[in-house]
Design an enzyme around this catalytic site. Structure first.
Site, PDB file in Angstrom:
ATOM      1  N   LYS A 161       1.064  -1.207  -0.028  1.00  0.00           N
ATOM      2  CA  LYS A 161       0.096  -0.052  -0.093  1.00  0.00           C
ATOM      3  C   LYS A 161       0.841   1.145  -0.066  1.00  0.00           C
ATOM      4  O   LYS A 161       1.312   1.658   0.978  1.00  0.00           O
ATOM      5  CB  LYS A 161      -0.798   0.247   1.143  1.00  0.00           C
ATOM      6  CG  LYS A 161      -1.864   1.308   1.216  1.00  0.00           C
ATOM      7  CD  LYS A 161      -2.547   1.721   2.273  1.00  0.00           C
ATOM      8  CE  LYS A 161      -1.525   2.718   2.848  1.00  0.00           C
ATOM      9  NZ  LYS A 161      -1.669   4.045   2.536  1.00  0.00           N
ATOM     10  N   GLY A 188       7.440   5.271   8.333  1.00  0.00           N
ATOM     11  CA  GLY A 188       6.699   6.214   8.135  1.00  0.00           C
ATOM     12  C   GLY A 188       6.712   6.935   9.560  1.00  0.00           C
ATOM     13  O   GLY A 188       7.876   6.672  10.241  1.00  0.00           O
ATOM     14  N   SER A 189       5.855   7.550  10.074  1.00  0.00           N
ATOM     15  CA  SER A 189       5.952   8.167  11.324  1.00  0.00           C
ATOM     16  C   SER A 189       5.570   7.573  12.596  1.00  0.00           C
ATOM     17  O   SER A 189       5.129   6.327  12.582  1.00  0.00           O
ATOM     18  CB  SER A 189       4.901   9.504  11.486  1.00  0.00           C
ATOM     19  OG  SER A 189       3.680   8.975  11.367  1.00  0.00           O
ATOM     20  N   ALA A 215       3.886   7.975  15.098  1.00  0.00           N
ATOM     21  CA  ALA A 215       2.446   8.018  15.488  1.00  0.00           C
ATOM     22  C   ALA A 215       1.830   6.807  14.867  1.00  0.00           C
ATOM     23  O   ALA A 215       0.998   6.099  15.267  1.00  0.00           O
ATOM     24  CB  ALA A 215       1.816   9.215  15.176  1.00  0.00           C
ATOM     25  N   THR A 216       1.908   6.506  13.502  1.00  0.00           N
ATOM     26  CA  THR A 216       1.426   5.729  12.796  1.00  0.00           C
ATOM     27  C   THR A 216       1.830   4.233  12.897  1.00  0.00           C
ATOM     28  O   THR A 216       1.207   3.182  12.991  1.00  0.00           O
ATOM     29  CB  THR A 216       1.551   6.017  11.115  1.00  0.00           C
ATOM     30  OG1 THR A 216       0.946   7.093  10.813  1.00  0.00           O
ATOM     31  CG2 THR A 216       0.743   4.903  10.345  1.00  0.00           C
ATOM     32  N   GLY A 217       3.290   4.156  13.213  1.00  0.00           N
ATOM     33  CA  GLY A 217       3.960   2.812  13.605  1.00  0.00           C
ATOM     34  C   GLY A 217       3.252   2.276  15.013  1.00  0.00           C
ATOM     35  O   GLY A 217       2.943   1.071  14.772  1.00  0.00           O
ATOM     36  N   GLU A 238      10.094   1.180  10.575  1.00  0.00           N
ATOM     37  CA  GLU A 238      11.256   2.124  10.337  1.00  0.00           C
ATOM     38  C   GLU A 238      10.417   3.247  10.592  1.00  0.00           C
ATOM     39  O   GLU A 238       9.795   3.953   9.867  1.00  0.00           O
ATOM     40  CB  GLU A 238      11.597   1.929   9.020  1.00  0.00           C
ATOM     41  CG  GLU A 238      12.353   0.502   8.590  1.00  0.00           C
ATOM     42  CD  GLU A 238      13.867   0.608   9.306  1.00  0.00           C
ATOM     43  OE1 GLU A 238      14.189   1.659  10.082  1.00  0.00           O
ATOM     44  OE2 GLU A 238      14.479  -0.410   9.150  1.00  0.00           O
ATOM     45  N   CYS A 244      14.150  10.516   6.595  1.00  0.00           N
ATOM     46  CA  CYS A 244      13.897   9.939   7.982  1.00  0.00           C
ATOM     47  C   CYS A 244      15.355   9.927   8.835  1.00  0.00           C
ATOM     48  O   CYS A 244      15.358  10.649   9.942  1.00  0.00           O
ATOM     49  CB  CYS A 244      13.816   8.401   8.369  1.00  0.00           C
ATOM     50  SG  CYS A 244      14.597   7.542   7.181  1.00  0.00           S
ATOM     51  N   GLU A 282      10.278  16.415  15.202  1.00  0.00           N
ATOM     52  CA  GLU A 282      10.884  16.165  13.640  1.00  0.00           C
ATOM     53  C   GLU A 282      10.386  17.374  12.681  1.00  0.00           C
ATOM     54  O   GLU A 282       9.163  17.296  12.431  1.00  0.00           O
ATOM     55  CB  GLU A 282      10.689  14.773  13.201  1.00  0.00           C
ATOM     56  CG  GLU A 282      11.086  14.296  11.853  1.00  0.00           C
ATOM     57  CD  GLU A 282      10.579  13.066  11.470  1.00  0.00           C
ATOM     58  OE1 GLU A 282       9.543  12.695  11.938  1.00  0.00           O
ATOM     59  OE2 GLU A 282      11.517  12.699  10.618  1.00  0.00           O
TER      60      GLU A 282
END
Ligand code: NAD
Length: 472
Positions: A172, A223-224, A226-228, A245, A279, A377
């Site tokens: 995705k 990704g971020s 928060a999403t992790g 990551e 990143c 960040e």
């Protein structure tokens, strides 16, 4: 402006969707193409196709999977210019410099390197009491969710170890940069069995459906943080394997013996590669009082020569920020710093009449820890320069972050730099450089910057499960 409708790729075929959403060129605001919006049923079909393909792919001789990685590299090389153009159109980065042509070169290089990796059976014991072997099996179906900053590099990093070890993949891409991934997978599917790699695109909820999906064995996510965390939570019920990551807020520490002229180019590109939307970019620069003015002046002089513009122009070196939300975040953090006493040495003040999300290369001084631009960040073309008086204090401030992706030390004395670099709490530490990644070197974060590593044999192992075989 293009209204070209793209399709999902499931089981080697183009699959149309009812709904689409526009993908915007961040340099102009124009539509690059229309991205397919997958339904839950289409995700199920993609997972089924990946499972069926995996069951066959894991049984082919290893040499076939190696050859497939090499064939993927050749297919990418043959379509590199077309793919680079699409990356520039939807991501904004320039064709040249460390832009989309560079990104495509990396994709082919990673594929060639992954072809040569080996995970042989290990013999743990072989004596009169018996023989024990350690075997590695492909994890099964891998779900990959990617961000918008290095769309093709990252999707290659996610799918190559799966292809090499015999899994099937459902990807995705970010809804902000999905078209180049769809086209890339069309290209590499010309040399892969159908169903090994599938693409479904859509919004954030599609990512959640994947993390919860009982047919997916492992999630690999970039990704971020928060999403992790959300992916980890959604994956808990099905106990998926995870490689995460996540975000970084990398510090660089310049030691008092460094030569500002010698390090300026490395500092600049460490911070501003891909417009800071990387990143493991340098996001906080700690400099000693004695070198503060010299380093700030060198950085401004270097940055003044950089052309920011539409990435399609061959002499552009940095493009726009990728999207409106990121542009607003960068602006907010710089404005907040200025309100708290920071000085804008160069940049700031984006032109409100310019189309696209262009934010000037910005260098800030009179910045302190505690300001948002240091603590958060920024993920944009802004570098805060922070003074320090004692190296111990700089190290403590560098480590006082929930993130731990990368870090760097800049010095003319390599031994001194090594000693300090080994005390940085991060997954990669560089001396007189920042942000370099290589296909043979494990890369990953500590603390909130992630779980697990990618690249090299260590990264490949994360796409396998271990089976111990006992022979009495
Ligand atoms: P993001 O977390 O907003 O989105 C990344 C992906 O996650 C997108 O495909 C998005 O659709 C999907 N997503 C969003 N919500 C989801 C949910 N609830 N469940 C599942 N999927 C969901 O990140 P971004 O803004 O695209 O990328 C920027 C961030 O990525 C930065 O923090 C950057 O540091 C980080 N990053 C990390 C690395 C690394 O290797 N550590 C590399 C590149 C970027």
């Amino acid at each position: 402006m293009s209204e070209q409708k793209y399709d999902l790729i499931i089981d080697g075929a183009s699959v149309p969707t009812v709904d689409h959403f526009p993908v915007i060129n961040p340099a102009t605001g124009e539509t690059v193409g229309l991205c397919p919006d997958a339904t839950r049923d289409q995700l199920d079909s993609a997972v089924d196709a990946a499972r069926a393909a995996h069951l066959k792919w894991k049984k082919v001789p290893d040499e076939e999977r190696k050859a497939a990685c090499l064939a993927i590299a050749d297919a990418i090389d043959a379509h590199a210019e077309e793919l680079a153009l699409l990356v520039t159109l939807e991501q904004g980065k320039p064709l040249n410099g460390l832009g989309s042509r560079f990104e495509l070169g990396g994709c082919a290089a990673w594929a060639r390197y992954t072809a040569g990796l080996e995970l042989p059976v290990e013999v743990i014991q072989d004596d009169e009491q018996g023989r024990v072997e350690l075997h590695r099996h492909p994890v099964g179906v891998v779900g990959s969710i990617t961000p918008w900053n290095w769309p093709l590099s990252i999707v290659m990093w996610h799918m190559l170890p799966a292809i090499r070890t015999g899994s099937g993949v459902v990807i995705k891409p970010s809804p902000l940069t999905p078209l180049s991934t769809i086209r890339l997978v069309e290209v590499i599917n010309s040399v892969l069995p159908k169903g090994v790699v599938n693409v479904v695109s859509g919004g954030n909820e599609l990512g959640q459906w994947m993390s919860e999906h009982p047919g997916i064995n492992k999630m690999v996510f970039t990704g971020s943080s928060a999403t992790g965390r959300k992916i980890m939570a959604s994956s808990a019920a099905t106990l998926k394997r995870l490689t995460l990551e996540l975000g970084g807020n990398d510090a660089g520490i310049v030691l008092p013996d460094a030569d500002p002229k010698a390090i300026v180019e490395g500092l600049f590109w460490g911070a501003f590669i891909n417009n800071g939307q990387t990143c493991a970019a340098l996001k906080r620069l700690y400099v000693p009082d004695t070198l503060h003015d010299a380093i700030a002046a060198e950085l401004v002089a270097f940055a003044s020569k950089i052309k920011v513009g539409n990435g399609l122009e061959e002499d552009t070196i940095l493009g726009p920020v990728q999207n409106a939300m990121q542009f607003a975040k960068v602006k907010e953090l710089v404005d907040d710093a200025v309100a708290h006493g920071a000085t804008v040495l160069m940049g700031g003040n984006p032109d409100p009449d310019q189309p696209g999300y262009f934010y000037p290369v910005t260098i800030l001084t009179d910045v302190t820890d505690g300001m948002r631009v240091v603590d958060e960040e920024q993920f944009g073309p802004v570098l805060p320069i922070i003074r320090y008086s004692s190296v111990e204090d700089a190290l403590a401030r560098a480590n006082a972050s929930e993130n731990g992706l990368g870090g760097s030390v800049w010095s003319s004395d390599k031994a001194k730099a090594r000693e300090l670099a080994l005390q940085l709490e991060c997954g990669s530490a560089w001396i007189n450089a920042h942000g370099m990644v290589q296909p043979n070197v494990p890369f990953g974060g500590v603390k909130s910057s992630g779980i697990g590593v990618e690249f090299g044999t260590e990264g490949l192992k994360e796409y396998t499960t271990v089976q111990s075989l006992f022979e009495g």
